[in-house]
Design a protein around this motif. Sequence first.
Motif, short mmCIF file in Angstrom:
data_model
loop_
_atom_site.label_atom_id
_atom_site.label_comp_id
_atom_site.label_asym_id
_atom_site.label_seq_id
_atom_site.Cartn_x
_atom_site.Cartn_y
_atom_site.Cartn_z
N HIS A 236 3.01 103.90 48.65
CA HIS A 236 4.08 104.89 48.49
C HIS A 236 5.43 104.24 48.79
N GLU A 237 6.23 104.12 47.75
CA GLU A 237 7.55 103.48 47.89
C GLU A 237 8.40 104.18 48.93
N THR A 238 8.22 105.50 49.06
CA THR A 238 9.09 106.28 49.95
C THR A 238 8.98 105.81 51.39
N ILE A 239 7.74 105.47 51.85
CA ILE A 239 7.57 105.10 53.26
C ILE A 239 7.29 103.62 53.45
N ARG A 240 7.19 102.87 52.34
CA ARG A 240 6.85 101.45 52.48
C ARG A 240 7.89 100.68 53.30
N GLY A 241 9.16 100.93 52.96
CA GLY A 241 10.21 100.20 53.67
C GLY A 241 10.20 100.46 55.16
N PHE A 242 9.89 101.71 55.57
CA PHE A 242 9.85 102.04 57.00
C PHE A 242 8.70 101.30 57.68
N LEU A 243 7.51 101.34 57.07
CA LEU A 243 6.33 100.75 57.69
C LEU A 243 6.44 99.23 57.78
#
Length: 861
Positions: free
Chosen positions: A805-812
């Motif tokens: 999921h691109e939406t949360i990938r950057g956070f993780l």
Amino acid sequence: MIMAHQLDLLVGVILMASPVLEMSPCSSDGRIALFRGCNLTQIPWVLNTTERLLLSFNAISLVVTTSFPLLERLLLLELGTQYANLTIGHEAFRNLPNLRILDLGLSRIEVLSPDAFQGLPHLLELRLFSCGLSGAVLRDGYFRNLKSLARLDLSSNRIHSLHLHSSFQELNSLINIDFSFNQILTLCEDELRPLQGKTLSFFGLKSTSLFSRVSVVWETCRNPFRGMRLETLDLSENGWTVAITGNFSNSIRGSQISSLILKYHIMGAGFGFQNIKDPDQSTFASLARSSVLELDLSHGFIFSLNSRLFETLKDLKILNLASNKINKIGDNAFYGLDSLQILNLSYNLLGELYNSNFNGLPRVAYLDLQGNHIGIIQDQTFRLLNMLQTLDLRDNALKTIGFIPSIQMVLLGGNKLAHLPHIRFTANFIELSGNRLESLSDLYFLLQAPQLQFLILNQNRLSSCKAVHATSENPSLEQLFLAENMLQLAWETGLCWDVFKGLSRLQILYLNNNYLNFLPPGIFKDLVALRVLSLSANKLIALSPGSLPANLEILDISRNQLFSPDPGLFSSLHVLDITHNEFVCDCELSTFILWLNQTNVTLLGSPADVYCMYPNSLLGGSLYDISTQDCDEEEAMASLKFSLFILCTATLTLSLIVTLIVIKFRGVCFRGYKTVRRSLFKDKAWNLEPGASRYDAYFCFSSKDFEWAQNALLKHLDVHYSSRNRLRLCFEERDFIPGENHISNIHAAVWGSRKTVCLVSRHFLKDGWCLEAFRYARNRCLSDLKSILIVVVVGSLSQYQLMRHETIRGFLQKQQYLRWPEDLQDVGWFLDKLSGCILKEEKGKKKRSSSIRLQSITTVS
């Protein structure tokens, strides 16, 4: 003959008018003498090797033979714009035998000797514009013996009559004469008799009020250009009506004029008036034998193009009707224009085009209709234009393009096209910028045009991708412009990531101003020939390795939000623009800073445009001035290695024993810890800081997980469920305002709570509102520059499932997250840890040292 003289004149102009080299003012280097604006009152002495003598903007008042030494190499003399009245004596320039250009323009000549220009056998150009001269300069033989003279500029003087001295007959090299901006009310055959038999490339009579202020007896005046051949005759800005134009055409019957310029006329009724006639069939009839190739009737008031208006102009190749008031094209208006190649109807008042409008134009290759108000065009309007190559319909009001013929270039920018019909395009150049196209289906359709080489779709609304489209191999497209659209909205759905597939010859791609905050994986993988890429003015935070084409040479990634770019991405580049980004100047950026100061890549912009945005102590500081000395980890840690070894050895055994006990009996240990803490701090309440948020935390979870979230979390944390709880929580089922916009509720919850807790489950990843709340929380993190987002992963979600999921990938990738414990004995510990994370305040940043350098940042687990 005339071409040879034009070539000599052109060479002279290029050599003489080339930019002056960097010289000190009021000095000479032996070839160029630069004395502009030096307060001179007389000609200065210069070396006899001088080739250019520049004396403008002085106060020289007298020029006689003795003013100059013998300057046999002088080619250009500039005496224009003197601040004193100028007197030019007998044979004043005799000591300049090889002079090519003499410039006296904008100097008021008070006295001019009839022999002033004698002794200049090689003079090519004489500039006498705005000198206050009268017609005597023409009548009294001032220009005799100038056998090489090719261009004579007498514009903006006080000449009222063109009675030429007989010596003009001897000026066999003369091809360019300009009498514009004088007051020449009439011009008859006897006046220009000395020019009969000559061929002139230009004859200027612009803005002279010719024939417009006096009554002319055309029969006695006769043809002023009899026996002459004119390549260009400029009669613009003379206020000619249809009657004057028709009478003049009759009077010059048979004279050969290749280009006739009549722009800025007053022919035509204009819009809403009837008192002035539009030109008709008789207006230009007498030009039949003049072999006119170009006719310029632009900037007038023609309202209606009457039938057979240009019937006699069989040789005409260029017709300019731009900037009139044309609203109606009569039947057979262009009949007889069998040789016409360029027709300019731009900036008129056309609203509709009909099938019969362009009959009689078998050879037109360029049709310019831009800047009208065209909203409707019949399907067969251009059917008979078999030679048409370029159709310019920019800046009109078209909503459909079913009428487009099979041509090479189609210009449709600035219309109202919301979608494209599936018609057959054969053009190699399509321009559709400034329309209202939204669906990427139109882009996929255009890319199927087999011969397309240039496609411009700037300033549209491309944002929608609702279906999977079949890609097409387009081996011809070389340049694609998609700037100022909204591709982010399409790509964030996970669709249309193959839009550039098969564009193997694409060399230039513009994607600037598209709100992009990520690049889809492999979006450029097929662009093997791409050389120029613009990603400017987007919202990109990072570039993944391998995201750029391997052969890229020029990259514009300015005005994004890049924090710490990897220099390895730019290894193939020749030119890079990375200005005005939001660099975070910590040790992660040290590699990029070192590369920035050592690279051979040409970096656009000034060093001041590459600056830090964080931390505050370095805000606005140029990356070129930042020191990376403190980021050498080996040097910084050398003194601690031995101490850390002893400490680690001493604590390792004890840590292992304690760890084993805690792991085995961690539930019992935690309950004991809680009991002791409650007994010690039973009288101390948890006090919030003044001005705290309305809620301690906003719990975001899928509605399908509500029952579990309530039993597992809310009942043990929220003060409304039990007085023993200490947190004020916000969640959708209880605290969202019914009837309020859901986005507004999410925004209020995120910004009204100190922290946001996202319970990421399988249902959460499928819930669009949950993902939107996640984005809002991330945006607040970036805005406040602190971590207010807590992620709790619930269930057996693997790392792969989360990273899809691109939406949360950057956070993780950059932040830690919590997992709901699988063992029940860990639930109490987990709830306490979660409460602590919610109530924990960010510590203030330590003050930076006064010198500008990077500080090492340690992440606290």
